[in-house]
Motif scaffolding. Structure first.
Motif, PDB file in Angstrom:
ATOM      1  N   LYS A   1     -10.745   2.449   3.583  1.00 45.51           N
ATOM      2  CA  LYS A   1     -10.938   3.729   2.897  1.00 45.51           C
ATOM      3  C   LYS A   1     -10.906   4.867   3.932  1.00 45.51           C
ATOM      4  CE  LYS A   1     -14.334   6.099   0.005  1.00 45.51           C
ATOM      5  NZ  LYS A   1     -15.558   5.953  -0.780  1.00 45.51           N
ATOM      6  N   MET A   2     -11.319   4.550   5.167  1.00 45.52           N
ATOM      7  CA  MET A   2     -11.343   5.568   6.223  1.00 45.52           C
ATOM      8  C   MET A   2      -9.974   6.201   6.420  1.00 45.52           C
ATOM      9  SD  MET A   2     -12.908   7.295   8.486  1.00 45.52           S
ATOM     10  CE  MET A   2     -14.552   6.712   8.855  1.00 45.52           C
ATOM     11  N   LEU A   3      -8.900   5.405   6.256  1.00 45.59           N
ATOM     12  CA  LEU A   3      -7.559   5.922   6.543  1.00 45.59           C
ATOM     13  C   LEU A   3      -6.705   6.050   5.273  1.00 45.59           C
ATOM     14  CD1 LEU A   3      -6.750   4.018   9.866  1.00 45.59           C
ATOM     15  CD2 LEU A   3      -7.286   6.437   9.595  1.00 45.59           C
ATOM     16  N   GLU A   4      -7.327   6.066   4.115  1.00 47.36           N
ATOM     17  CA  GLU A   4      -6.562   6.162   2.872  1.00 47.36           C
ATOM     18  C   GLU A   4      -5.655   7.407   2.915  1.00 47.36           C
ATOM     19  OE1 GLU A   4      -8.944   6.411  -0.646  1.00 47.36           O
ATOM     20  OE2 GLU A   4      -7.283   5.752  -1.934  1.00 47.36           O
ATOM     21  N   GLY A   5      -4.358   7.183   2.724  1.00 48.41           N
ATOM     22  CA  GLY A   5      -3.410   8.297   2.685  1.00 48.41           C
ATOM     23  C   GLY A   5      -3.012   8.840   4.046  1.00 48.41           C
ATOM     24  N   TYR A   6      -3.506   8.224   5.136  1.00 49.98           N
ATOM     25  CA  TYR A   6      -3.232   8.743   6.484  1.00 49.98           C
ATOM     26  C   TYR A   6      -1.763   8.567   6.859  1.00 49.98           C
ATOM     27  CZ  TYR A   6      -3.037   8.824  11.570  1.00 49.98           C
ATOM     28  OH  TYR A   6      -2.683   9.086  12.856  1.00 49.98           O
TER      29      TYR A   6
ATOM     30  N   LEU B   1       0.844  -1.189   0.000  1.00 44.89           N
ATOM     31  CA  LEU B   1       0.000   0.000   0.000  1.00 44.89           C
ATOM     32  C   LEU B   1       0.881   1.242   0.000  1.00 44.89           C
ATOM     33  CD1 LEU B   1      -2.818  -1.118   2.437  1.00 44.89           C
ATOM     34  CD2 LEU B   1      -2.865  -1.015  -0.044  1.00 44.89           C
ATOM     35  N   ASP B   2       2.091   1.108   0.495  1.00 47.62           N
ATOM     36  CA  ASP B   2       3.084   2.168   0.402  1.00 47.62           C
ATOM     37  C   ASP B   2       4.437   1.477   0.509  1.00 47.62           C
ATOM     38  OD1 ASP B   2       4.078   4.654   0.038  1.00 47.62           O
ATOM     39  OD2 ASP B   2       3.178   5.550   1.828  1.00 47.62           O
ATOM     40  N   GLU B   3       5.418   1.982  -0.264  1.00 44.07           N
ATOM     41  CA  GLU B   3       6.673   1.243  -0.365  1.00 44.07           C
ATOM     42  C   GLU B   3       7.863   2.155  -0.166  1.00 44.07           C
ATOM     43  OE1 GLU B   3       6.924  -0.817  -4.064  1.00 44.07           O
ATOM     44  OE2 GLU B   3       8.780  -1.862  -3.546  1.00 44.07           O
ATOM     45  N   ASN B   4       8.877   1.647   0.490  1.00 43.61           N
ATOM     46  CA  ASN B   4      10.136   2.369   0.635  1.00 43.61           C
ATOM     47  C   ASN B   4      11.105   1.803  -0.395  1.00 43.61           C
ATOM     48  OD1 ASN B   4      12.519   3.526   1.396  1.00 43.61           O
ATOM     49  ND2 ASN B   4      12.700   2.397   3.331  1.00 43.61           N
TER      50      ASN B   4
ATOM     51  N   THR C   1       3.626   4.154  10.873  1.00 45.22           N
ATOM     52  CA  THR C   1       4.948   4.614  10.451  1.00 45.22           C
ATOM     53  C   THR C   1       4.820   6.094  10.104  1.00 45.22           C
ATOM     54  OG1 THR C   1       4.337   3.804   8.258  1.00 45.22           O
ATOM     55  CG2 THR C   1       5.878   2.451   9.509  1.00 45.22           C
ATOM     56  N   THR C   2       5.911   6.813  10.221  1.00 50.06           N
ATOM     57  CA  THR C   2       5.843   8.252   9.927  1.00 50.06           C
ATOM     58  C   THR C   2       6.160   8.548   8.463  1.00 50.06           C
ATOM     59  OG1 THR C   2       8.099   8.400  10.772  1.00 50.06           O
ATOM     60  CG2 THR C   2       6.336   9.075  12.254  1.00 50.06           C
ATOM     61  N   GLU C   3       7.058   7.741   7.863  1.00 48.66           N
ATOM     62  CA  GLU C   3       7.437   8.031   6.469  1.00 48.66           C
ATOM     63  C   GLU C   3       6.406   7.488   5.486  1.00 48.66           C
ATOM     64  OE1 GLU C   3       9.342   6.073   8.428  1.00 48.66           O
ATOM     65  OE2 GLU C   3      11.131   7.216   8.947  1.00 48.66           O
ATOM     66  N   LEU C   4       5.827   6.353   5.806  1.00 47.92           N
ATOM     67  CA  LEU C   4       4.874   5.715   4.901  1.00 47.92           C
ATOM     68  C   LEU C   4       3.462   5.856   5.460  1.00 47.92           C
ATOM     69  CD1 LEU C   4       6.962   2.441   4.460  1.00 47.92           C
ATOM     70  CD2 LEU C   4       6.798   4.283   2.794  1.00 47.92           C
ATOM     71  N   SER C   5       2.489   5.807   4.593  1.00 46.36           N
ATOM     72  CA  SER C   5       1.103   5.957   5.050  1.00 46.36           C
ATOM     73  C   SER C   5       0.638   4.686   5.784  1.00 46.36           C
ATOM     74  CB  SER C   5       0.186   6.243   3.863  1.00 46.36           C
ATOM     75  OG  SER C   5       0.209   5.147   2.980  1.00 46.36           O
ATOM     76  N   THR C   6      -0.409   4.833   6.573  1.00 43.38           N
ATOM     77  CA  THR C   6      -0.996   3.698   7.301  1.00 43.38           C
ATOM     78  C   THR C   6      -2.499   3.723   7.062  1.00 43.38           C
ATOM     79  OG1 THR C   6       0.688   3.893   9.026  1.00 43.38           O
ATOM     80  CG2 THR C   6      -1.263   2.585   9.560  1.00 43.38           C
ATOM     81  N   THR C   7      -3.017   2.687   6.406  1.00 50.47           N
ATOM     82  CA  THR C   7      -4.438   2.700   6.049  1.00 50.47           C
ATOM     83  C   THR C   7      -5.265   1.650   6.789  1.00 50.47           C
ATOM     84  OG1 THR C   7      -4.282   1.048   4.305  1.00 50.47           O
ATOM     85  CG2 THR C   7      -3.757   3.311   3.685  1.00 50.47           C
ATOM     86  N   ALA C   8      -4.613   0.653   7.359  1.00 47.43           N
ATOM     87  CA  ALA C   8      -5.322  -0.488   7.963  1.00 47.43           C
ATOM     88  C   ALA C   8      -6.288  -1.121   6.947  1.00 47.43           C
ATOM     89  CB  ALA C   8      -6.066  -0.072   9.230  1.00 47.43           C
TER      90      ALA C   8
ATOM     91  N   SER D   1       2.345  -3.692   3.859  1.00 50.71           N
ATOM     92  CA  SER D   1       1.610  -4.656   3.036  1.00 50.71           C
ATOM     93  C   SER D   1       0.102  -4.520   3.234  1.00 50.71           C
ATOM     94  CB  SER D   1       2.061  -6.078   3.362  1.00 50.71           C
ATOM     95  OG  SER D   1       1.707  -6.406   4.669  1.00 50.71           O
ATOM     96  N   ASN D   2      -0.595  -4.837   2.177  1.00 45.92           N
ATOM     97  CA  ASN D   2      -2.053  -4.798   2.152  1.00 45.92           C
ATOM     98  C   ASN D   2      -2.619  -5.736   3.232  1.00 45.92           C
ATOM     99  OD1 ASN D   2      -4.650  -4.354   1.273  1.00 45.92           O
ATOM    100  ND2 ASN D   2      -4.285  -5.027  -0.838  1.00 45.92           N
ATOM    101  N   VAL D   3      -3.651  -5.279   3.921  1.00 52.20           N
ATOM    102  CA  VAL D   3      -4.326  -6.122   4.934  1.00 52.20           C
ATOM    103  C   VAL D   3      -5.836  -6.004   4.733  1.00 52.20           C
ATOM    104  CG1 VAL D   3      -2.661  -6.062   6.831  1.00 52.20           C
ATOM    105  CG2 VAL D   3      -4.251  -4.168   6.551  1.00 52.20           C
TER     106      VAL D   3
END
Lengths: 97, 399
Positions: B34-39, B5-8, B24-31, B62-64
């Motif tokens: 859609k509620m947390l898309e881009g968070y 969902l976001d990659e280093n 994580t601070t550098e990469l987004s966290t969505t769980a 990774s996608n969950v």
């Protein structure tokens, strides 16, 4: 046990700020029915009459930290992910007319 | 199919994949929602800080499944992941399988992390509750959720676990350092000489899964370990009780997602009620909505005693049963899931399949006990017995 019908389900949706479609409602009612049957079996299978509740699986040590100043986030940082803000406040529709 | 969902892209060596429940601070966290898309979080999970301190680099998120619910991540807003055979797979395991990542670390509450490892023939460890900090994770069910690790080998899984275990002041349920250190690879342990097989759970799985159980049992017996079937009628009760507790806790944990402070906000509102309701309705998937409603009802005045309170008492009965078993046996062997492969059709036919499959993982989650996945089976041990379980896992791994 866990009696559910359309009226209760609608009240539950309102309480949780959710809205289901008609087809979702049917599925959720069926889900509740299944869970209710499983809970009924659980009730008869495991006697908990003289058993204490177990909220924590491990002993919880009271967490007492030293009273020291740590890094705090700024208002701007905290509001960076907000959908809408205005003048440093979270913005929502008018609550009082 | 979205693995990351976001990659280093700069990660170079000793790469670790995080499931997207870890902040994580550098990469987004969505769980996976859609509620947390881009968070983007302002702070990172303690486990992530510890991984970095141990020299691991974060390869990506990774996608969950949404809030890690679901069977194998198929409830993710960003889509399901399938393996090269077209079967459902957990993104973390697919990444580990197909890249040079050492392993994956992620929060799990309903067993999808363990299931994913089992179906990908990887090793996973769910440590004793309280030995790995949950600070900085997207909380689902606080009383049982655990930060778990998975890897291609027992040795890699153990090195990841050692890196993240330890006391953390920021987590109120974190155990003392002396207790957490019992998970270190060089900590003294008592080798397991005798294990139990959860009879009816084993019999409820399909033939291919039972064949995996037989293979592990044969490998252990070949090394002189005694294996005996036991009555698991009490352990079976864990599923219903854990489903109720997990949903009740989840219902509270997701009440903060309201479209105001962060996360998704609907465009369709004229007042505050519509803002809350439409934001949550549009952003949450069906399984999550169902779990919230079930959890809410479990906590209602009418159902609190027969459902929530009852489940808490059942939790004690299960812990006591495990304690009794561990007087004679070092571990309990059981399946991780009922089949060796699942397709999207399985989920379409039964969208609540993850609640049914909880039969196998719920005993470990409701009791907070450690569990190791190896050879497609689950070994549950007494608290802090990770190293002894991993010794068994090595035998199974060598086959």
């Amino acid at each position: 046990m866990l009696y559910m019908n359309s009226d209760i389900l609608r009240r539950l949706q309102k309480l949780n700020q959710l809205k289901l479609t008609d087809s979702e409602e049917r599925d959720v009612l069926a889900f509740f029915e299944k869970q209710s049957a499983e809970l009924e079996s659980l009730s008869s299978a495991i006697d908990t009459e003289n058993v204490e509740r177990m909220v924590h699986v491990m002993p919880i040590l009271t967490v007492v930290r030293e009273d020291v100043v740590v890094k705090n986030f700024t208002r701007e940082e905290l509001q960076a992910g907000a959908p809408e803000t205005m003048d440093g406040y979270w913005q929502v529709p008018r609550l009082v007319e | 199919m979205k693995l990351y969902l976001d990659e280093n892209k700069n990660a170079a060596a000793r790469k670790v994949v995080l499931n997207d429940m870890m902040l994580t601070t550098e990469l987004s966290t969505t769980a996976g929602s859609k509620m947390l898309e881009g968070y983007k979080s302002l702070f990172e999970a303690e486990a992530v800080t510890r991984l970095k301190a141990a020299g691991f680099e974060i390869a990506g998120k990774s996608n969950v499944g949404e809030l890690s619910l679901g069977l194998l991540g198929e409830t993710s807003y960003f889509g399901a992941v399938t393996d090269d055979k077209g079967n459902l797979a957990l993104a973390a395991n697919e990444i580990v399988k197909t890249t040079d990542a050492v392993g994956a670390v992620g929060l799990d509450a309903n067993g999808s992390f363990l299931r994913g490892a089992a179906l990908s023939d990887q090793v996973a460890i769910k440590p004793t509750y309280g030995t790995v900090s949950r600070f900085g994770t997207v909380s689902v069910a606080c009383s049982g959720e655990t930060v778990c690790v998975s890897a291609k080998s027992v040795a890699d899984a153990q090195s990841l676990l050692c890196a993240i275990a330890g006391h953390d002041d920021k987590d109120g349920t974190s155990l003392s350092d002396s207790e957490c250190q019992r998970l270190c690879a060089d900590a003294p342990r008592e080798s397991i000489k005798k294990i139990a097989v959860a009879k009816s759970l084993a019999l409820s799985a399909d033939e291919a899964t039972r064949a995996k159980i037989h293979a592990v049992v044969d490998a252990l017996k070949a090394k002189g370990i005694e294996v005996e079937p036991i009555d698991d009628s009490v352990l079976i009760a864990a599923k219903t009780a854990w489903n109720a507790l997990m949903c009740a806790e989840l219902c509270n944990n997701v009440s903060k997602y309201d479209g105001v402070k962060y996360g998704y906000r609907t465009k369709n509102y004229t007042n505050i009620d519509e803002l809350y309701t439409n934001s949550r309705t549009e952003a949450f998937g069906e399984l999550l909505k169902t779990a919230i409603l079930f959890g809410s009802e479990a906590l209602s005045t009418e159902n609190y005693m027969p459902v929530y309170d009852k489940s808490l008492r059942v939790r004690r009965v299960i812990c006591e049963r495990f304690a009794e078993i561990f007087k004679d046996y070092g571990a309990v062997l059981m399946p991780v899931c009922s089949k060796t492969a699942y397709t999207e059709k399985d989920v379409a036919d039964n969208k609540y399949i993850s609640f049914d499959e909880a039969s196998y993982i719920a005993p470990a989650y409701i009791s907070g006990l450690p569990a190791v996945v190896v050879g497609g089976v689950l070994l549950v041990g007494a608290a802090f017995s990770e190293n002894a379980l991993l010794e068994l896992a090595k035998i199974a791994e060598e086959g």
